[in-house]
Design a protein around this motif. Structure first.
Motif, PDB file in Angstrom:
ATOM      1  N   LEU A 121      43.030  23.824  11.298  1.00 32.96           N
ATOM      2  CA  LEU A 121      44.244  24.602  11.551  1.00 32.96           C
ATOM      3  C   LEU A 121      44.540  24.757  13.043  1.00 32.96           C
ATOM      4  O   LEU A 121      45.562  25.336  13.406  1.00 32.96           O
ATOM      5  N   LEU A 122      43.667  24.256  13.907  1.00 31.16           N
ATOM      6  CA  LEU A 122      43.855  24.439  15.343  1.00 31.16           C
ATOM      7  C   LEU A 122      43.236  23.278  16.115  1.00 31.16           C
ATOM      8  O   LEU A 122      42.138  22.830  15.800  1.00 31.16           O
ATOM      9  N   LYS A 123      43.966  22.807  17.131  1.00 31.95           N
ATOM     10  CA  LYS A 123      43.422  21.869  18.104  1.00 31.95           C
ATOM     11  C   LYS A 123      43.452  22.552  19.465  1.00 31.95           C
ATOM     12  O   LYS A 123      44.448  23.184  19.820  1.00 31.95           O
ATOM     13  N   THR A 124      42.371  22.424  20.231  1.00 33.00           N
ATOM     14  CA  THR A 124      42.262  23.108  21.514  1.00 33.00           C
ATOM     15  C   THR A 124      42.131  22.093  22.638  1.00 33.00           C
ATOM     16  O   THR A 124      41.353  21.143  22.537  1.00 33.00           O
ATOM     17  N   TYR A 125      42.904  22.320  23.712  1.00 35.24           N
ATOM     18  CA  TYR A 125      42.865  21.467  24.892  1.00 35.24           C
ATOM     19  C   TYR A 125      42.570  22.343  26.116  1.00 35.24           C
ATOM     20  O   TYR A 125      43.022  23.490  26.186  1.00 35.24           O
TER      21      TYR A 125
ATOM     22  N   TYR B 114      46.459  26.033  22.756  1.00 36.43           N
ATOM     23  CA  TYR B 114      46.068  26.218  21.363  1.00 36.43           C
ATOM     24  C   TYR B 114      47.196  25.653  20.497  1.00 36.43           C
ATOM     25  O   TYR B 114      48.237  26.297  20.321  1.00 36.43           O
ATOM     26  N   GLU B 115      46.985  24.448  20.004  1.00 32.53           N
ATOM     27  CA  GLU B 115      48.008  23.779  19.195  1.00 32.53           C
ATOM     28  C   GLU B 115      47.779  24.069  17.718  1.00 32.53           C
ATOM     29  O   GLU B 115      46.830  23.575  17.107  1.00 32.53           O
ATOM     30  N   LEU B 116      48.642  24.891  17.151  1.00 35.06           N
ATOM     31  CA  LEU B 116      48.524  25.241  15.735  1.00 35.06           C
ATOM     32  C   LEU B 116      48.847  24.022  14.880  1.00 35.06           C
ATOM     33  O   LEU B 116      49.771  23.264  15.167  1.00 35.06           O
TER      34      LEU B 116
ATOM     35  N   SER C 291      51.062  26.307  21.097  1.00 29.03           N
ATOM     36  CA  SER C 291      52.061  25.279  20.828  1.00 29.03           C
ATOM     37  C   SER C 291      51.969  24.815  19.387  1.00 29.03           C
ATOM     38  O   SER C 291      51.005  25.108  18.677  1.00 29.03           O
ATOM     39  N   CYS C 292      52.983  24.097  18.970  1.00 30.45           N
ATOM     40  CA  CYS C 292      52.975  23.474  17.645  1.00 30.45           C
ATOM     41  C   CYS C 292      53.969  22.323  17.690  1.00 30.45           C
ATOM     42  O   CYS C 292      55.023  22.432  18.332  1.00 30.45           O
ATOM     43  N   LYS C 293      53.659  21.219  17.042  1.00 31.35           N
ATOM     44  CA  LYS C 293      54.535  20.051  17.084  1.00 31.35           C
ATOM     45  C   LYS C 293      55.630  20.101  16.023  1.00 31.35           C
ATOM     46  O   LYS C 293      56.460  19.205  15.949  1.00 31.35           O
ATOM     47  N   THR C 294      55.584  21.125  15.202  1.00 29.88           N
ATOM     48  CA  THR C 294      56.606  21.290  14.173  1.00 29.88           C
ATOM     49  C   THR C 294      56.866  22.780  13.988  1.00 29.88           C
ATOM     50  O   THR C 294      56.157  23.608  14.557  1.00 29.88           O
ATOM     51  N   ILE C 295      57.890  23.112  13.234  1.00 32.18           N
ATOM     52  CA  ILE C 295      58.182  24.514  12.944  1.00 32.18           C
ATOM     53  C   ILE C 295      57.408  24.927  11.704  1.00 32.18           C
ATOM     54  O   ILE C 295      57.599  24.364  10.615  1.00 32.18           O
ATOM     55  N   LEU C 296      56.501  25.885  11.849  1.00 32.87           N
ATOM     56  CA  LEU C 296      55.781  26.400  10.689  1.00 32.87           C
ATOM     57  C   LEU C 296      56.715  27.238   9.828  1.00 32.87           C
ATOM     58  O   LEU C 296      57.507  28.031  10.341  1.00 32.87           O
ATOM     59  N   GLN C 297      56.610  27.060   8.520  1.00 34.68           N
ATOM     60  CA  GLN C 297      57.538  27.697   7.585  1.00 34.68           C
ATOM     61  C   GLN C 297      56.873  28.855   6.839  1.00 34.68           C
ATOM     62  O   GLN C 297      55.647  29.018   6.875  1.00 34.68           O
ATOM     63  N   GLU C 298      57.697  29.628   6.145  1.00 35.90           N
ATOM     64  CA  GLU C 298      57.178  30.738   5.346  1.00 35.90           C
ATOM     65  C   GLU C 298      56.224  30.239   4.260  1.00 35.90           C
ATOM     66  O   GLU C 298      55.245  30.895   3.930  1.00 35.90           O
TER      67      GLU C 298
END
Length: 470
Positions: A91-95, A107-109, A17-24
């Protein structure tokens, strides 16, 4: 014996998962700024998880770690080890959730720091400089910066929202639209709007720094407590980690950073810490190395200490190579040359800290308390080819290959004695050699001593060298 299976097995499932859109642009930052610090294994894991996420934007489909092993073509232990690196650097949070004997993970990027945050971090930028060198670091600074035009002489003329737009009068609205509008304004149940989240720095636990001792020796009249804000405490924690500064030394550094209006100048605090480190260590910058044996490669985590060998294994798993050198020298700071040998071994031969601890312990006892680069590198190269990862494995291999290592040592001794014409001393051995089988026949008899007796002899030799050097 490895313990990653207690944390992770192939059938365990996960979402990305990610709470935002990762960009180039985020990809460029991670590739050019983070990759030198986390190395290619952790970089590959992040990019693989990101690739799973991109198809579904904020959430991936559920998958198993077995499929992740297939994608990355590596074992689960390696995936777990690289995951910890990503967590540590922010760079990563794990639940985790347990359900019917199966573990489910999220795995929250995390988006990387902006270039401005990274190059002003105070820790990551120093590690990057040390890893890539002066010239490459300068190129990266140029790549992630741009010229600035002086805008002071310009007058802002931007219009405000209410200067351009006006609200609809209630009489113009459809009479029954209120409930419908309210319903449409909120996201559907179980969904969230895509959001631009704050960038996460690596977490530095303030518990790792003894603030009680720090404040105990700090007079209120010299440094008011109100000057030690949360931001200052965070920077003190970072600097103590980066430069290995103890609370007593940090008191002096903090007092030197106090301004006329009783505030701590953060930039001056960083400069004072750098100057202290340079004075103690010359111009060498601190390296980013795992200080102690990774938890996944410890064999005594859940084991009861029953023998002297178990006691030694546990000790070598919990301290850094630098601390081993200091302990064997009764607290004296290791020389820059000795530290360079150890750092080169860890980087070039990719040996873990606990394994290097065994190497130090063994070599110092075999070579009259001297770290000879050639001898150290020869054994380290052998252990690297054998893929030695744990303290126990290193001890066992040292026992098995003792004759070969003794031959290498004797060859070095003969070369030295040819020029000095001094008799070769009878070598001491670590105590874990005592437990070798009695029916093994050796051409040269090995001196067997118990743990306490050996440590006493070692301490006497250290004291003798100290007395001669004064």
């Amino acid at each position: 014996m490895e313990h990653h299976w207690k944390e992770l097995i192939p059938v365990d499932r996960y979402y990305v998962s990610c709470k935002t859109i990762l960009q180039e642009f985020d990809r460029k930052i991670i590739t050019l700024l983070y990759q030198p610090l986390i190395e290619n294994g952790a970089f590959s894991l992040f990019m693989t998880l990101w690739a799973e996420l991109e198809e579904n934007r904020l959430w991936s489909e559920e998958s198993t770690h077995h499929s992740l092993m297939g994608l990355m073509q590596c074992n689960l232990h390696e995936i777990f080890r690289q995951r910890l690196k990503l967590e540590g650097i922010g760079l990563l949070k794990t639940y985790e959730k347990k359900e019917n004997d199966v573990r489910h993970f999220i795995y929250e990027l995390q988006p990387p720091l902006s270039p401005d945050q990274f190059f002003n971090d105070g820790v990551l930028n120093v590690f990057l400089y040390n890893r890539v060198g002066k010239n490459k670091y300068a190129k990266l600074k140029r790549f992630f910066s741009d010229k600035q035009i002086d805008s002071i002489q310009y007058t802002p003329i931007t219009k405000s929202f209410n200067e351009i737009f006006k609200s609809i009068h209630p009489s113009e609205m459809v009479s029954n639209a209120n409930d419908e509008i309210i319903e449409q304004l909120i996201p559907q149940e179980g969904n969230n709007y895509i959001n631009n989240v704050a960038k996460n720095e690596p977490t530095y636990l303030q518990e790792a720094f003894n603030f009680n001792l720090f404040f105990a020796g700090l007079s209120e009249s010299m440094v008011p407590k109100k000057a030690i804000t949360d931001k200052v405490k965070d920077m003190i924690t970072k600097l103590s980690f980066l430069y290995e500064i103890d609370p007593i030394e940090m008191q002096k550094i903090t007092m030197s950073s106090l301004t006329m209006d009783d505030k701590i100048d953060i930039e001056k605090l960083r400069k004072e810490a750098r100057d202290w480190y340079k004075f103690e260590n010359g111009d060498r910058l601190p390296s980013i190395v795992e200080q102690v044996q990774p938890i996944t490669q410890r064999t005594m985590n859940d084991q009861q200490v029953e023998t002297k060998e178990d006691q030694l294994i546990k000790q070598l798993e919990l301290i850094s190579p630098k601390k081993v050198l200091m302990d064997l020298a009764d607290g004296s700071v290791p020389s820059a040359a000795d530290l360079q040998i150890i750092e080169d071994v860890m980087v070039n031969q990719k040996l873990l800290p606990g394994v290097v601890n065994v190497l130090i312990y063994y070599v110092l006892l075999r070579t009259d308390m001297k770290l000879t680069r050639g001898y150290v590198e020869k054994i380290a190269s052998h252990w690297s080819r054998k893929n030695i990862k744990t303290v126990k494995q290193a001890m066992e291999l040292a026992k098995q290959e003792h004759r070969q290592y003794q031959t290498w040592a004797n060859t070095n001794n003969k070369k030295r004695s040819a020029s000095t014409k001094k008799p070769v001393r009878k070598e001491l051995l670590p105590d874990w050699f005592v437990e070798e089988k009695q029916d093994q026949v050796s051409e040269e008899k090995v001196e067997e001593v118990d743990f306490e007796k050996e440590r006493q002899k070692l301490q006497e030799r250290i004291n003798k060298y100290k007395g001669n050097s004064k």
